[in-house]
Design an enzyme around this catalytic site. Structure first.
Site, short mmCIF file in Angstrom:
data_model
loop_
_atom_site.label_atom_id
_atom_site.label_comp_id
_atom_site.label_asym_id
_atom_site.label_seq_id
_atom_site.Cartn_x
_atom_site.Cartn_y
_atom_site.Cartn_z
N HIS A 171 65.24 -10.51 -10.30
CA HIS A 171 65.30 -9.76 -9.04
C HIS A 171 64.37 -10.44 -8.04
O HIS A 171 63.18 -10.59 -8.28
CB HIS A 171 64.90 -8.30 -9.25
CG HIS A 171 65.95 -7.52 -9.98
ND1 HIS A 171 65.66 -6.51 -10.86
CD2 HIS A 171 67.31 -7.64 -9.96
CE1 HIS A 171 66.81 -6.01 -11.34
NE2 HIS A 171 67.82 -6.69 -10.81
N GLU A 174 60.78 -9.30 -6.65
CA GLU A 174 59.72 -8.94 -7.60
C GLU A 174 58.78 -10.14 -7.83
O GLU A 174 58.67 -10.69 -8.92
CB GLU A 174 60.37 -8.41 -8.89
CG GLU A 174 61.15 -7.13 -8.60
CD GLU A 174 62.12 -6.68 -9.69
OE1 GLU A 174 62.12 -7.29 -10.77
OE2 GLU A 174 62.88 -5.72 -9.46
N HIS A 300 60.03 -7.81 -14.84
CA HIS A 300 60.37 -7.12 -13.59
C HIS A 300 59.14 -6.41 -13.02
O HIS A 300 58.10 -6.31 -13.66
CB HIS A 300 61.44 -6.05 -13.85
CG HIS A 300 62.77 -6.63 -14.21
ND1 HIS A 300 63.84 -6.61 -13.37
CD2 HIS A 300 63.18 -7.25 -15.35
CE1 HIS A 300 64.87 -7.21 -13.96
NE2 HIS A 300 64.50 -7.60 -15.16
N GLU A 376 58.42 -3.83 -16.87
CA GLU A 376 58.17 -3.54 -15.45
C GLU A 376 56.67 -3.57 -15.21
O GLU A 376 55.94 -2.73 -15.72
CB GLU A 376 58.71 -2.15 -15.07
CG GLU A 376 60.21 -1.95 -15.30
CD GLU A 376 61.06 -2.42 -14.14
OE1 GLU A 376 60.49 -2.89 -13.12
OE2 GLU A 376 62.29 -2.31 -14.25
#
Ligand SMILES: *[C@@H]1O[C@H](CO)[C@@H](O)[C@H](O)[C@H]1NC(C)=O
Ligand SMILES: *[C@@H]1O[C@H](CO)[C@@H](O)[C@H](O)[C@H]1NC(C)=O
Ligand SMILES: *[C@@H]1O[C@H](CO)[C@@H](O)[C@H](O)[C@H]1NC(C)=O
Ligand SMILES: [Zn+2]
Length: 416
Positions: A171, A174, A300, A376
């Site tokens: 992504h 990020e 992420h 994350e």
């Protein structure tokens, strides 16, 4: 000239000619979703209020982070008040945080006190490949849609090690992920403590610091909050990009992904439609000895989670779920010891939200890799994607400790 080349040149010209998208006085709200009516209201008003989601609540009782432009903030706040939402303003002016992420002067070399461009990261890869030829083996999985090489490195001190595979920055926005993983690579090459030395010498690491190279460059040059690839598959030409972490060929488009090309979670026209994903899976299939990867990590931000399969169902757990949780605990406990940062772990569907076609689901569902995670990184939404450069080293240090704990735990249960 081939059509593809014409399109390619057009895409480059556009990116060069476009002025940067600005977010002056855009606010990010954290909104608690208590009931179905509230969830429906938010979805209904998404378009008219120009609401864009940073982090989506897909279950009742959770909260969403949403960004709104100045002109619709008053209407949005009225809507929230009139419908008894609990909410708070997390970010008052998105542009000021974007500005704070931009170095006043680019040093050009990696010291993890600023966020780097793809060119800077690649120049640094050149340096370490030359400096540590016995340890570092460069590889390229192929080219992105816009023709950029997608580079990675294998770090191996000796033969016979089991491997960990890490893809980062799938992504685009990020940025903390590639900043963190490049610091980690540096630590593997020049270990700062015995724990890191151990996991450097006794594990092989395959790392792709920036998988979504086109999106990453676009997020630097044009649109800081870009998430997807740059593949223009929308027939109307209005919307660009695939959510690459919905594009893998395992239960593709089953749940938690969109078939709307304008959506931020658009899964693409077909599984592995995007060259970034097709070449990643081909590389793993064809260039890494079958069975040697024991842990697969998709890096992420944000939210502070270690997420395992399954993503597509909350009613079933994979056979290796206990192992996945044991190793996630090893990661989270070690990370916590560094600065007290708390990570939550569990399956995607039970912990955060349903998702299918993501990298970790493919790693487990297709490749039988015992320990597959989406991790994350910080934070919990205070600054979201816009952590200041001063946070890079603390985040990278705690994650490094987390990886030491992860390998220790994996050995403890015989996975490594
Ligand atoms: C708002 O939050 C408070 C405290 O967390 C809670 O007691 C209350 O029920 C919430 N109100 C609504 C309408 O959700
Ligand atoms: C990769 O290998 C799996 C089986 O291990 C196979 O199902 C899949 O189609 C392969 N993908 C590519 C792109 O080679
Ligand atoms: C993965 O495991 C399943 C079940 O044990 C097996 O049927 C399948 O062939 C394995 N796939 C690979 C790529 O090893
Ligand atoms: Zn992400």
């Amino acid at each position: 000239m081939s059509l593809k080349l014409v399109l390619l040149l057009a895409a480059f010209g556009l990116a060069k000619g476009l002025t940067e998208v600005r977010y002056d006085n855009y606010k990010v709200y954290n909104v608690q979703i208590e009931n179905a009516k509230q969830l429906e209201l938010l979805n209904d008003k998404e378009q008219v209020l120009q609401l864009s989601s940073w982090r989506e609540a897909r279950h009742l009782g959770e909260s969403s982070d949403v960004m709104l432009p100045p002109q619709s903030q008053q209407d949005f706040e009225s809507l929230l008040t009139n419908n008894n939402f609990n909410y708070s303003i997390k970010i008052d002016n998105v542009q000021s945080l974007i500005d704070a992420q931009r170095p006043k002067k680019r040093t050009g070399y990696m010291e993890w006190t600023q966020f780097h461009t793809l060119d800077e990261i690649y120049a640094w890869l050149d340096v370490i490949e030359t400096r540590y030829p016995d340890i570092v083996t460069p590889f390229t999985i192929g080219k992105s849609y816009e023709g950029r090489p997608i580079r990675g490195i294998k770090i191996s001190y000796k033969k016979g090690n089991n491997a960990v595979f890490i893809e980062s920055n799938i992504h685009a926005r990020e940025w903390i992920t590639s900043a963190t993983i490049t610091y980690f690579i540096d630590g593997l090459l020049v270990p700062r403590n015995p724990g890191v030395r151990d996991i450097a010498q006794n594990v092989d690491w395959y790392i792709i610091p920036v998988l979504n190279v086109d999106g990453f460059v676009y997020s630097h040059d044009v649109e800081r909050l870009w998430r997807k690839s740059r593949l223009p598959s929308d027939p109307t030409g209005k919307c660009i990009g695939t959510d690459l972490n919905r594009n893998f060929d395992y239960r593709w488009m089953m749940i938690g992904a969109s078939d709307d090309p304008c959506s931020d979670t658009y899964a693409g026209p077909s599984a592995e439609s995007d060259p970034e994903i097709h070449q990643l899976t081909s590389y793993i299939n064809n260039s890494i000895p079958e069975g040697s990867i024991k842990i697969y990590i998709s890096l992420h931000s944000y939210g502070q989670y270690v997420l395992s399969p399954w993503g597509h169902t909350a009613d079933e757990f994979p056979e290796h779920y206990p192992q996945m949780m044991g190793v996630a605990k090893g990661f989270s406990d070690a990370l916590l010891r560094r600065y007290g940062t708390v990570f939550t772990y569990g399956s995607s569907a039970t912990t955060l939200y349903a998702v299918s076609g993501s990298g970790k689901e493919w790693a487990y569902g297709v490749k039988n890799i015992t320990i597959p995670y989406t991790i994350e990184l910080r934070d919990k939404g205070e600054l979201g994607f816009l952590l200041p450069p001063e946070d890079i080293i603390p985040v990278a240090r705690e994650v490094t400790e987390g990886f030491v704990g992860m390998i220790t735990a994996a050995r403890g249960i015989g996975v490594m």
